[in-house]
Design a protein around this motif. Structure first.
Motif, mmCIF file in Angstrom:
data_model
loop_
_atom_site.group_PDB
_atom_site.id
_atom_site.type_symbol
_atom_site.label_atom_id
_atom_site.label_comp_id
_atom_site.label_asym_id
_atom_site.label_seq_id
_atom_site.Cartn_x
_atom_site.Cartn_y
_atom_site.Cartn_z
ATOM 1 N N ASP A 300 0.861 -1.177 0.000
ATOM 2 C CA ASP A 300 0.000 0.000 0.000
ATOM 3 C C ASP A 300 0.899 1.229 0.000
ATOM 4 O OD1 ASP A 300 -2.319 1.832 0.558
ATOM 5 O OD2 ASP A 300 -3.345 -0.067 0.958
ATOM 6 N N ASN A 301 0.301 2.393 0.203
ATOM 7 C CA ASN A 301 1.016 3.658 0.092
ATOM 8 C C ASN A 301 1.804 3.948 1.371
ATOM 9 O OD1 ASN A 301 1.756 6.232 -0.903
ATOM 10 N ND2 ASN A 301 0.011 7.168 0.140
ATOM 11 N N TYR A 302 2.846 3.159 1.634
ATOM 12 C CA TYR A 302 3.622 3.303 2.866
ATOM 13 C C TYR A 302 4.420 4.602 2.833
ATOM 14 C CZ TYR A 302 2.409 -1.528 3.870
ATOM 15 O OH TYR A 302 1.710 -2.687 4.130
ATOM 16 N N SER A 321 1.042 2.996 6.324
ATOM 17 C CA SER A 321 0.595 3.518 5.033
ATOM 18 C C SER A 321 -0.386 4.671 5.198
ATOM 19 C CB SER A 321 -0.049 2.407 4.197
ATOM 20 O OG SER A 321 -1.201 1.890 4.834
#
Length: 347
Positions: A300-302, A321
């Protein structure tokens, strides 16, 4: 524009619920009546579980669990950086909407991350006048660090600055901050490419690294120091990656979290090591990949990273994230364990 609209929706929801009192008014923000507030988190383990076989193909690095965090409060989400307490029980995170979150983690007997306690604290970051950050443009907190001595530092982009918070309470960002003197060229960073990485080094100085602009051939701005004594440098970028957080490792090494996104379906996350950097004016910090997060783990958008090294030499790595307040993204906290010998063997 999208996040500005989300910010307005969140503050409108806060005004309706009176959760933070009059502080939600955009025309005349004031210090919240209650800051932080108590909220309830829900958490669940996500695959792979402890019983699953996970081979990271990196000597000495182990996957130690991932959990999905959720909360019905409209201000929950957008977490851009975090800190872990020395005993590894608590976490503190900031959001790019000007909020902060404190919670406690749950491990099983094998030291595998399995959840978060439901009771948590959610607060609003205040400006140096003691008022709430009344617009997304001023509320974009992207980096969090311990301050030298005591307290915490929060770095903001768009309006590039670093605020110092000192509270008598544990892992707490309430209260009125002060401003620290930044390096000379911080203000010249791109509007949406400012400081994303901020960490206190064992020697007592701060390391900051900017995300940088969208031209991946350009290095990112970096600096190390404190107060008016800063050394300005560059951080080398590779393969469409940009740095989003940093944390110390043993023996003067530094771990960085990097993200690459060039369009739908292209998201890549990796951890890199800067091995024993030499801090001098104009130096180039050269990260080397430790691991690219494989698709066998939740990707995911870490954006947030912290490390804790125990007395026996093990280093625990945490990444979190930013869900961007999007239904197709998530708030995930993931943990790894790295053996003492890993850095020498990997680089």
């Amino acid at each position: 524009m999208k996040k500005t609209i989300i910010f307005l929706i969140i503050t409108a929801c806060l005004l309706i619920s009176l959760t933070f009192g009059v502080s939600a008014k955009l025309n005349k923000p004031e210090q919240p009546k209650i800051n932080p507030i108590n909220i309830k988190l829900t958490s669940k383990q996500i695959a792979p579980l402890e019983t699953d076989h996970v081979d990271l193909n990196v000597a000495g690095l182990k996957y130690k669990g991932a959990i999905l965090l959720e909360c019905i409060h409209p201000a929950f989400g957008g977490l851009s950086d975090l800190l872990i307490s020395k005993d590894r029980k608590s976490f503190l995170a900031v959001s790019d909407m000007g909020f902060w979150l404190k919670g406690e983690m749950i491990y099983n007997d094998n030291n595998f991350l399995i959840g978060i306690k439901p009771e948590a604290k959610l607060g609003q970051l205040l400006n140096i006048e003691g008022k709430t950050l009344s617009s997304k443009y001023h509320a974009d907190a992207e980096a969090l660090s311990h301050a030298p001595g005591s307290g915490f530092l929060v770095a903001f982009e768009r309006v590039h600055r670093i605020n110092y918070f000192k509270s008598p309470h544990f892992f707490d960002l309430s209260g009125i901050p002060s401003r620290i003197n930044p390096p000379e060229h911080l203000k010249e960073q791109p509007n949406n490419g400012g400081i994303e990485s901020l960490t206190l080094l064992p020697e007592g100085r701060l390391l900051m690294i900017a995300e940088g602009d969208t031209d991946y051939e350009n290095p990112s701005y970096a600096a190390v120091g404190i107060d008016d004594n800063w050394i300005e440098m560059e951080y080398q970028r590779q393969h469409d990656y940009r740095p989003t957080s940093a944390a110390p490792l043993p023996e003067r090494n530094i771990l960085t979290l990097e993200r690459s996104y060039t369009g739908p379906g292209s998201l890549k996350i990796r951890l890199c090591i800067i091995k024993q950097p030499e801090f001098k004016s104009g130096a180039i910090l050269r990260p080397k990949q430790l691991i690219k997060i494989p698709n066998s783990l939740p990707v995911d958008n870490y954006e947030g990273l912290d490390t804790i090294t125990t007395n026996d030499g093990r280093t625990f790595i945490y990444i979190i994230s930013d869900d961007n307040y999007s239904p197709v993204q998530h708030t995930i906290l993931m943990m790894f364990e790295m053996d003492k010998s890993n850095i020498s063997n990997s680089l």
